[in-house]
Design an enzyme around this catalytic site. Structure first.
Site, short mmCIF file in Angstrom:
data_model
loop_
_atom_site.label_atom_id
_atom_site.label_comp_id
_atom_site.label_asym_id
_atom_site.label_seq_id
_atom_site.Cartn_x
_atom_site.Cartn_y
_atom_site.Cartn_z
N CYS A 188 0.88 -1.25 0.12
CA CYS A 188 0.01 0.00 0.08
C CYS A 188 1.14 1.26 0.10
O CYS A 188 2.06 1.03 0.31
CB CYS A 188 -0.96 0.21 1.28
SG CYS A 188 -1.93 -1.45 1.48
N ARG B 20 1.47 1.55 -6.00
CA ARG B 20 1.70 0.45 -4.81
C ARG B 20 0.40 -0.01 -4.44
O ARG B 20 0.33 -1.20 -3.85
CB ARG B 20 2.33 1.34 -3.68
CG ARG B 20 3.53 2.06 -3.94
CD ARG B 20 3.94 2.72 -2.88
NE ARG B 20 4.30 1.86 -1.57
CZ ARG B 20 5.42 1.31 -1.33
NH1 ARG B 20 6.44 1.90 -2.11
NH2 ARG B 20 5.69 0.58 -0.37
N TRP C 52 -3.52 -1.80 -1.43
CA TRP C 52 -3.67 -3.22 -2.22
C TRP C 52 -3.89 -4.22 -0.95
O TRP C 52 -3.10 -4.33 -0.12
CB TRP C 52 -2.01 -3.25 -2.45
CG TRP C 52 -1.96 -4.66 -3.50
CD1 TRP C 52 -2.18 -4.74 -4.90
CD2 TRP C 52 -1.66 -5.84 -2.98
NE1 TRP C 52 -2.18 -5.83 -5.28
CE2 TRP C 52 -1.58 -6.99 -4.18
CE3 TRP C 52 -1.30 -6.58 -1.80
CZ2 TRP C 52 -1.39 -8.15 -4.30
CZ3 TRP C 52 -1.07 -8.07 -1.56
CH2 TRP C 52 -1.19 -8.69 -3.07
N ASN D 139 0.64 0.44 5.84
CA ASN D 139 1.48 -0.69 4.71
C ASN D 139 1.99 -1.49 5.43
O ASN D 139 2.78 -1.55 6.39
CB ASN D 139 2.61 0.17 3.83
CG ASN D 139 3.20 -0.64 3.10
OD1 ASN D 139 2.58 -1.63 2.45
ND2 ASN D 139 4.37 -0.47 2.90
N GLU E 110 9.89 -14.45 -19.22
CA GLU E 110 9.70 -13.14 -18.85
C GLU E 110 8.54 -12.89 -19.86
O GLU E 110 7.64 -12.19 -19.60
CB GLU E 110 11.00 -12.23 -19.18
CG GLU E 110 10.67 -10.91 -18.95
CD GLU E 110 9.98 -10.28 -17.82
OE1 GLU E 110 9.41 -9.25 -17.62
OE2 GLU E 110 10.17 -11.24 -17.00
N HIS F 222 8.06 -33.90 -22.61
CA HIS F 222 8.26 -34.61 -21.26
C HIS F 222 6.97 -33.99 -20.71
O HIS F 222 6.94 -33.84 -19.37
CB HIS F 222 9.71 -34.16 -20.44
CG HIS F 222 10.88 -34.64 -21.05
ND1 HIS F 222 11.06 -35.99 -20.91
CD2 HIS F 222 11.87 -33.98 -21.94
CE1 HIS F 222 12.40 -36.21 -21.64
NE2 HIS F 222 12.66 -35.06 -22.24
#
Length: 620
Positions: free
Chosen positions: A2, A27, A80, A106, A487, A510
């Site tokens: 947060c 954030r 968050w 936070n 990525e 595999h």
């Protein structure tokens, strides 16, 4: 994760708090709120959604929230969610039962359930299922007119990792803040103070900064700042001037921050390498190790999370070949809870873009406690990682607002390449001509990245529209290309929410090849390498099963992957400039970033604020 911001001074603070939160919204953006002191009390406003929802609520209040614009002391928060669902009740700020104390937090309070149970047994009714309310209730219960004392006593009872700011109705013009393993900085102005999760929240107003250490308690008034350590003793935390500009005011004509930052990758790499590429090789005096110490290393461990982990995986291939040094790449959240065997000759590199990633910081501290030399590879000057490490390797990428890392990833890889060549020079594993050649190739990278962005924009847009409804993607590569594939898959997952799996291409038979059905997109990192012929066989295998193959190929190696029976039906090729094959990831990743971006755009998604994600992960 947060974002918190506070202000005390002579100016009306509503606009200051909202402006600070705007720079911290990366954030968290589940909800947001403010609490502002005024002549007769403290008023709050909270809203679910991003910061604009909070602004809209204030604007549509028809004057009912006018007191927010009058007060000169207040706190703000962008959330968050970690504890409790996303709803207005769980939005910060939180208050105690008597509504005398207000808190923004936070982090995670690990013993909030025990605190809640004790208060509820005493008849206190909680309004939320958020762990931060337990902090407000605890401070309120301990408060008898002295907020710093109440915060200090409450802090001693809290478990976990967190940073918070508190204020009280009964003590106007006072903010009290504390931190434990979560970031907190103070901005010092003329007769005013700011406190926030990051410098960007107040950089527009002051560049004079005090970094608060772990365990510190901070008392802020207009003209006064007092800092107490964990023992309760008054301590001096020096003020320093932050020189670097914080450029997040706009997107500079781009649709989103992410697209802007994709375009900025060449410049980020150039800044990262600036001054580090000498006439006779790489210069990295900041490592704190001389040639003899670098030559005597017996291993390198790279510790990271997410995109930073992939940067480490790319570097492993290059460093092992160049420096002949064993390299292990570790997931920080796993490393910290193992009992890793660290030999005296091990060098540790902890990679954290923000310098505040909780798992990576804990892993770095563990390694350092075992006697290893720890280098922090980070983008943020003065972050916790820079204070915990023995040495710091800065990436100089500039502020990154988009949650999905792009330019910071490129800068990390570039810095790790520089480290690899520095190790090779010290260890004598590359001759002077090869060092000079590779250093020259590094110098070319910024221009090559820029060219790749320009060349890939339109093809990515067309292909993104075609693939927007695909339900599963596979990404494959060989050798260093397998790390690029990882990525690429992560970028797609982060911003499109489409399942994407990445594999070393040799692993297809595999198990993963069972996922392929007619028209399954298979994205191949196929830049020129010693294993290109083997990768061509893997392309033939997936094409034979009906996959739609999208390949990233080197300009000089196009014939190997041309359309036709020999290579199988490649549906689309992104062509990238030729460069040394171990450096190719920095151009190969660009089309994969843009492809993910365009698929997300075609699906109508917010790429800068993907669901469930935040830019800085300060909790486990």
């Amino acid at each position: 994760m947060c974002g918190i911001v506070g202000y005390v001074g002579p100016r009306p603070c509503q606009a200051l708090l909202l402006g600070g939160l705007a720079t911290l919204e990366y954030r968290g953006y589940d909800s947001a709120g403010l609490a502002v002191q005024h002549e007769v009390g403290i008023d709050t406003v909270r809203a679910v959604g991003n910061l604009q929802a909070l602004r809209d609520k204030i604007d549509s209040s028809n004057g009912a929230l006018a007191t927010l614009a009058q007060g000169t002391c207040g706190i703000g928060h962008t959330r968050w969610a970690t504890h409790g669902r996303v709803c207005e009740d769980n939005a910060h700020p939180h208050t105690d039962a008597a509504r005398r104390v207000f808190v923004v937090l936070n982090g995670i309070v690990e013993n909030h359930d025990e605190l809640r149970a004790a208060f509820e047994a005493g008849g206190v009714a909680f309004r939320t299922d958020n762990d931060a309310e337990a902090v407000a209730q605890l401070i309120g219960a301990l408060y008898d007119g002295d907020l710093p004392t109440a915060v200090r006593e409450a802090y001693a009872q809290l478990h976990g990792h967190f940073a918070f700011v508190a204020m009280s109705v009964d003590e106007p013009g006072l903010l009290v803040a504390a931190r434990r393993e979560c970031p907190l900085v103070v901005g010092v102005g003329e007769g005013e103070h700011f406190v926030a999760s990051a410098i960007s929240a107040f950089a527009e107003h002051t560049r004079e900064v005090r970094v608060i250490e772990d365990g510190d308690l901070v008392v802020l008034r207009c003209h006064e700042m007092s800092v107490y350590d964990a023992a309760g003793d008054l301590v001096d935390r020096p003020t320093r001037t932050v020189d670097a500009a914080v450029d997040i005011a706009g997107r500079e004509g781009h649709e989103t921050y992410m697209l802007k930052e994709i375009h900025e990758q060449g410049a980020a790499v150039a800044r990262t390498l600036e001054g580090r590429l000498g006439e006779d090789g790489v210069v990295l005096d900041e490592l704190g190790l001389d040639d003899g110490e670098l030559a005597s290393l017996d291993s390198l461990r790279i510790i990271a999370c997410g995109t930073s982990l992939h940067a480490g995986l790319i570097a492993r291939y290059a460093i092992e070949r160049w420096a002949k040094l064993p390299v292990e790449v570790e997931v920080a959240s796993e490393f910290r809870y193992r009992e890793p065997v660290l030999r005296p000759g091990a060098l540790i590199v902890g990679i954290t873009q923000s310098g505040e990633t909780a798992d990576t910081l804990a892993a770095m501290r563990l390694a350092r406690s075992c006697g290893a030399h720890v280098i922090a590879l980070t983008n943020v000057v003065g972050s916790q990682a820079t204070r915990d490490a023995d040495a710091v390797l800065l990436t100089r990428a500039g502020m990154e607002v988009g949650v999905a890392a792009t330019k910071t990833f490129a800068a990390q890889v570039a810095a790790l390449y520089a480290l690899g060549l520095r190790l090779a020079r010290a260890r004598g594993t590359l001759d002077a001509d090869e060092l000079a050649r590779l250093t020259g190739e590094l110098r070319r990278l910024p221009a090559l990245i820029d060219a790749t962005v320009a060349r890939s924009l339109q093809p990515a847009r067309v292909l993104g529209g075609q693939l927007a409804r695909s339900e599963l993607f596979l990404f494959i590569g060989r050798d260093v290309g397998s790390a690029v594939a990882m990525e690429g898959a992560l970028k797609l997952k982060e911003i499109t929410y489409v399942p994407a799996e990445a594999y070393a291409a040799g692993e297809l038979k595999h198990g993963p090849i069972a996922l392929i059905s007619e028209d399954t997109p298979v994205v191949v990192c196929a830049t020129a390498s010693p294993l290109s012929d083997k990768l061509r066989s893997n392309i033939e295998e997936v094409a034979a099963r009906g996959a739609r193959v999208i390949a990233v190929v080197s300009e000089g190696d196009q014939a190997r992957f041309a359309r036709g029976a020999a290579a199988g039906p490649i549906a689309h090729r992104f062509v990238v400039p030729d460069v040394d094959w171990l450096l190719a990831p920095l151009v190969a990743v660009v089309p994969l970033q843009l492809l993910a971006y365009e698929i997300a755009a075609a699906r109508g998604l917010n790429v800068d604020q993907p669901r469930n994600l935040a830019k800085t992960v300060t909790v486990e």
